[in-house]
Design a protein around this motif. Structure first.
Motif, PDB file in Angstrom:
ATOM      1  N   LEU A   1       6.414 -24.540  21.830  1.00 16.86           N
ATOM      2  CA  LEU A   1       7.847 -23.866  21.946  1.00 16.86           C
ATOM      3  C   LEU A   1       7.720 -23.617  23.506  1.00 16.86           C
ATOM      4  CD1 LEU A   1      10.597 -23.249  21.264  1.00 16.86           C
ATOM      5  CD2 LEU A   1       9.911 -21.082  20.408  1.00 16.86           C
ATOM      6  N   ALA A   2       8.468 -24.022  24.514  1.00 19.09           N
ATOM      7  CA  ALA A   2       8.447 -23.766  25.782  1.00 19.09           C
ATOM      8  C   ALA A   2       9.358 -22.508  26.069  1.00 19.09           C
ATOM      9  CB  ALA A   2       8.855 -24.814  26.657  1.00 19.09           C
ATOM     10  N   ASN A   3      10.363 -22.389  25.596  1.00 23.04           N
ATOM     11  CA  ASN A   3      11.308 -21.220  25.656  1.00 23.04           C
ATOM     12  C   ASN A   3      12.714 -21.706  24.608  1.00 23.04           C
ATOM     13  OD1 ASN A   3      13.487 -22.330  27.142  1.00 23.04           O
ATOM     14  ND2 ASN A   3      12.540 -22.256  28.989  1.00 23.04           N
ATOM     15  N   SER A   4      13.305 -20.404  24.411  1.00 20.76           N
ATOM     16  CA  SER A   4      14.464 -20.593  23.436  1.00 20.76           C
ATOM     17  C   SER A   4      15.517 -19.584  24.059  1.00 20.76           C
ATOM     18  CB  SER A   4      14.038 -20.061  22.186  1.00 20.76           C
ATOM     19  OG  SER A   4      15.390 -20.220  21.201  1.00 20.76           O
ATOM     20  N   ALA A   5      16.890 -20.037  24.451  1.00 20.00           N
ATOM     21  CA  ALA A   5      17.526 -19.110  24.874  1.00 20.00           C
ATOM     22  C   ALA A   5      19.215 -19.817  24.633  1.00 20.00           C
ATOM     23  CB  ALA A   5      17.718 -19.091  26.397  1.00 20.00           C
ATOM     24  N   ILE A   6      19.967 -18.871  24.306  1.00 20.36           N
ATOM     25  CA  ILE A   6      21.373 -19.299  24.103  1.00 20.36           C
ATOM     26  C   ILE A   6      22.091 -19.235  25.633  1.00 20.36           C
ATOM     27  CG2 ILE A   6      23.614 -18.738  23.329  1.00 20.36           C
ATOM     28  CD1 ILE A   6      22.502 -17.518  21.004  1.00 20.36           C
TER      29      ILE A   6
ATOM     30  N   ILE B   1       6.674 -22.944  15.872  1.00 15.16           N
ATOM     31  CA  ILE B   1       7.501 -23.636  17.009  1.00 15.16           C
ATOM     32  C   ILE B   1       8.545 -24.165  16.905  1.00 15.16           C
ATOM     33  CG2 ILE B   1       5.204 -24.746  18.130  1.00 15.16           C
ATOM     34  CD1 ILE B   1       6.537 -27.561  16.969  1.00 15.16           C
ATOM     35  N   TRP B   2       9.320 -24.040  15.546  1.00 17.48           N
ATOM     36  CA  TRP B   2      10.726 -24.296  15.155  1.00 17.48           C
ATOM     37  C   TRP B   2      11.458 -23.150  15.165  1.00 17.48           C
ATOM     38  CZ3 TRP B   2      11.010 -29.246  15.957  1.00 17.48           C
ATOM     39  CH2 TRP B   2       9.830 -30.188  15.697  1.00 17.48           C
ATOM     40  N   PRO B   3      12.905 -23.524  15.413  1.00 17.10           N
ATOM     41  CA  PRO B   3      13.747 -22.380  15.052  1.00 17.10           C
ATOM     42  C   PRO B   3      13.828 -22.337  13.530  1.00 17.10           C
ATOM     43  CG  PRO B   3      14.748 -24.267  16.330  1.00 17.10           C
ATOM     44  CD  PRO B   3      13.508 -24.541  15.782  1.00 17.10           C
ATOM     45  N   ALA B   4      14.642 -20.863  13.195  1.00 15.27           N
ATOM     46  CA  ALA B   4      14.642 -20.660  11.760  1.00 15.27           C
ATOM     47  C   ALA B   4      15.623 -21.854  11.192  1.00 15.27           C
ATOM     48  CB  ALA B   4      15.634 -19.382  11.743  1.00 15.27           C
ATOM     49  N   THR B   5      15.297 -22.258  10.103  1.00 15.58           N
ATOM     50  CA  THR B   5      15.984 -23.434   9.341  1.00 15.58           C
ATOM     51  C   THR B   5      17.633 -22.957   8.909  1.00 15.58           C
ATOM     52  OG1 THR B   5      14.863 -23.013   7.331  1.00 15.58           O
ATOM     53  CG2 THR B   5      13.941 -24.559   8.950  1.00 15.58           C
TER      54      THR B   5
END
Length: 154
Positions: A139-144, A4-8
């Protein structure tokens, strides 16, 4: 199973919701694989009960907090500096507990820094108010968010 976590190794803006419990921030701080700079209200940062708990978790996990005062840009500048240096920040919904409104600064921070927003969906134990433990984080979603030529977010 995907994390669920972004790349560290990259900057991230964590935007959890819904914010239902005072335990949301400490739970995220204990679960994260990378230290996070949390945007918090001054009342919460200085609260006689919560402040020592937050500072203790910060010492163990490396997380810190920055009080965000309406009308002052000091906190926002600290968040921007942190993400542009590759750090993670966490901004809860605007309006405190029981609010689902995304803080307007989250979009600005993403646009200004080019950092993705990682929206986490929090589920809480039913029946408990303000101290409901989180039962799952997804994680619901991820976006720039980028600014288009006409100034709107895309």
């Amino acid at each position: 199973m995907a994390s669920i976590w972004p790349a560290t190794d990259r900057a991230a803006i964590i935007a959890p919701g819904p914010h239902r419990s005072y335990l949301d921030g400490p739970t995220i701080a204990l679960a994260t694989p990378k230290p996070i700079l949390f945007a918090v209200t001054p009342d919460f940062a200085l609260h006689p009960f919560w402040r020592p708990i937050l500072l203790m978790i910060g010492q163990v996990r490396g997380c810190t907090m920055i009080p965000m005062k309406i009308g002052q840009s000091t906190g926002v500048r600290a968040l921007l500096k942190h993400v542009t240096q590759g750090g993670w920040v966490c901004v809860f919904p605007d309006g405190g507990l029981n609010s689902d409104r995304e803080h307007p600064g989250v979009t600005w921070l993403s646009q200004k820094s080019g950092t993705p927003i990682h929206r986490l969906s929090l589920k809480h134990m039913p029946g408990l108010q303000k101290i409901a433990p989180i039962t799952s984080i997804k994680l619901a979603n991820s976006a720039i968010l980028s600014t288009t030529a006409n100034g709107g977010a895309s």
